[in-house]
Design an enzyme around this catalytic site. Structure first.
Site, short mmCIF file in Angstrom:
data_model
loop_
_atom_site.label_atom_id
_atom_site.label_comp_id
_atom_site.label_asym_id
_atom_site.label_seq_id
_atom_site.Cartn_x
_atom_site.Cartn_y
_atom_site.Cartn_z
N HIS A 24 0.84 -1.20 0.00
CA HIS A 24 0.00 0.00 0.00
C HIS A 24 0.87 1.26 0.00
O HIS A 24 0.70 2.15 -0.85
CB HIS A 24 -0.90 -0.02 1.23
N GLU A 25 1.81 1.34 0.94
CA GLU A 25 2.65 2.54 1.04
C GLU A 25 3.63 2.64 -0.12
O GLU A 25 3.91 3.73 -0.62
CB GLU A 25 3.40 2.55 2.38
N HIS A 28 1.88 4.21 -3.05
CA HIS A 28 1.79 5.66 -2.94
C HIS A 28 3.11 6.30 -3.40
O HIS A 28 3.12 7.23 -4.21
CB HIS A 28 1.54 6.08 -1.49
#
Length: 219
Positions: A24-25, A28
């Site tokens: 997820h990170e 980003h």
């Protein structure tokens, strides 16, 4: 479910949660990097090393509530050509990566069900463990995606819907981000999100399973 099964689930949720928040990170940071922002890379956050992304409280929430958070990857919108649009793309990258991981989890779960093994053999317990892991993996990724799509700061949904708000209104809300985060944690402990996100998550996973079952090998 007895306490041994519950403990076993929590053990499996640890690697599932670490993968979910790390990807997820990373997503980003990678999206921001592709849009011209080197901040995450320069600070060592453009990595799949989970240690760089762990927030202990967020990880515990992931394990016990099936949705939580990691340390946010730093981004700088001054590098973007179109800051409003690009911030929305960076915000969407995280939840979309979890939806993809959830879909992969469903596919792996369906593949496990095709394996024929002798009941209560060693292979049987290995397959059973794999099925449990992939079911939890799909579940936690979809829940994380849905939780982050809530359009309030500091969740990703606020960045996505930022594009639809006047800048003055957006930054007026964002200045209260820390306080909103505290309220979010309290609401999570109170179980406010569990019912809605659980219901939506089950619907999404059910839809994924129906799509996977259209593949000839799973019919």
């Amino acid at each position: 479910m007895n306490y041994r099964e519950l403990i076993f689930q929590y053990i499996l949720l640890i690697p599932a949660s670490l993968i979910a928040i790390t990807v997820h990170e990373f997503s980003h940071g990678y999206m921001s990097y592709k849009l011209g922002d080197p901040t995450a890379r320069n600070l060592g956050r453009l990595t799949l090393n989970p240690i760089k992304h762990i927030d202990i409280i967020g990880l515990l929430c992931m394990i016990f509530f099936r949705f939580g958070w990691a340390k946010p990857v730093p981004v700088n919108s001054r590098y973007y050509k179109k800051p409003r649009r690009d911030m929305a793309l960076v915000g969407a990258a995280g939840p979309l990566s979890n939806i993809l991981l959830g879909f992969i989890g469903v596919i792996c779960l369906e593949l496990m069900t095709l394996i024929k093994v002798e009941f209560q053999s060693t292979a049987y317990y290995i397959v059973l463990t794999a099925c449990t892991f992939f079911a939890l993996f799909a579940n936690i990724n979809v829940y994380l995606a849905l939780f982050n799509l809530i359009p309030i700061p500091p969740l990703d949904g606020s960045r996505i819907f930022y594009v639809f708000l006047p800048p003055k209104a957006y930054f007026g809300i964002m200045k209260y981000e820390k306080y909103i985060m505290i309220v979010l944690i309290i609401l999570m402990w109170a179980g406010v999100f569990s019912g809605t996100i659980g219901w939506l998550g089950d619907k999404v996973i059910g839809g994924m399973m129906r799509l996977v079952e259209l593949i000839p090998i799973f019919r």
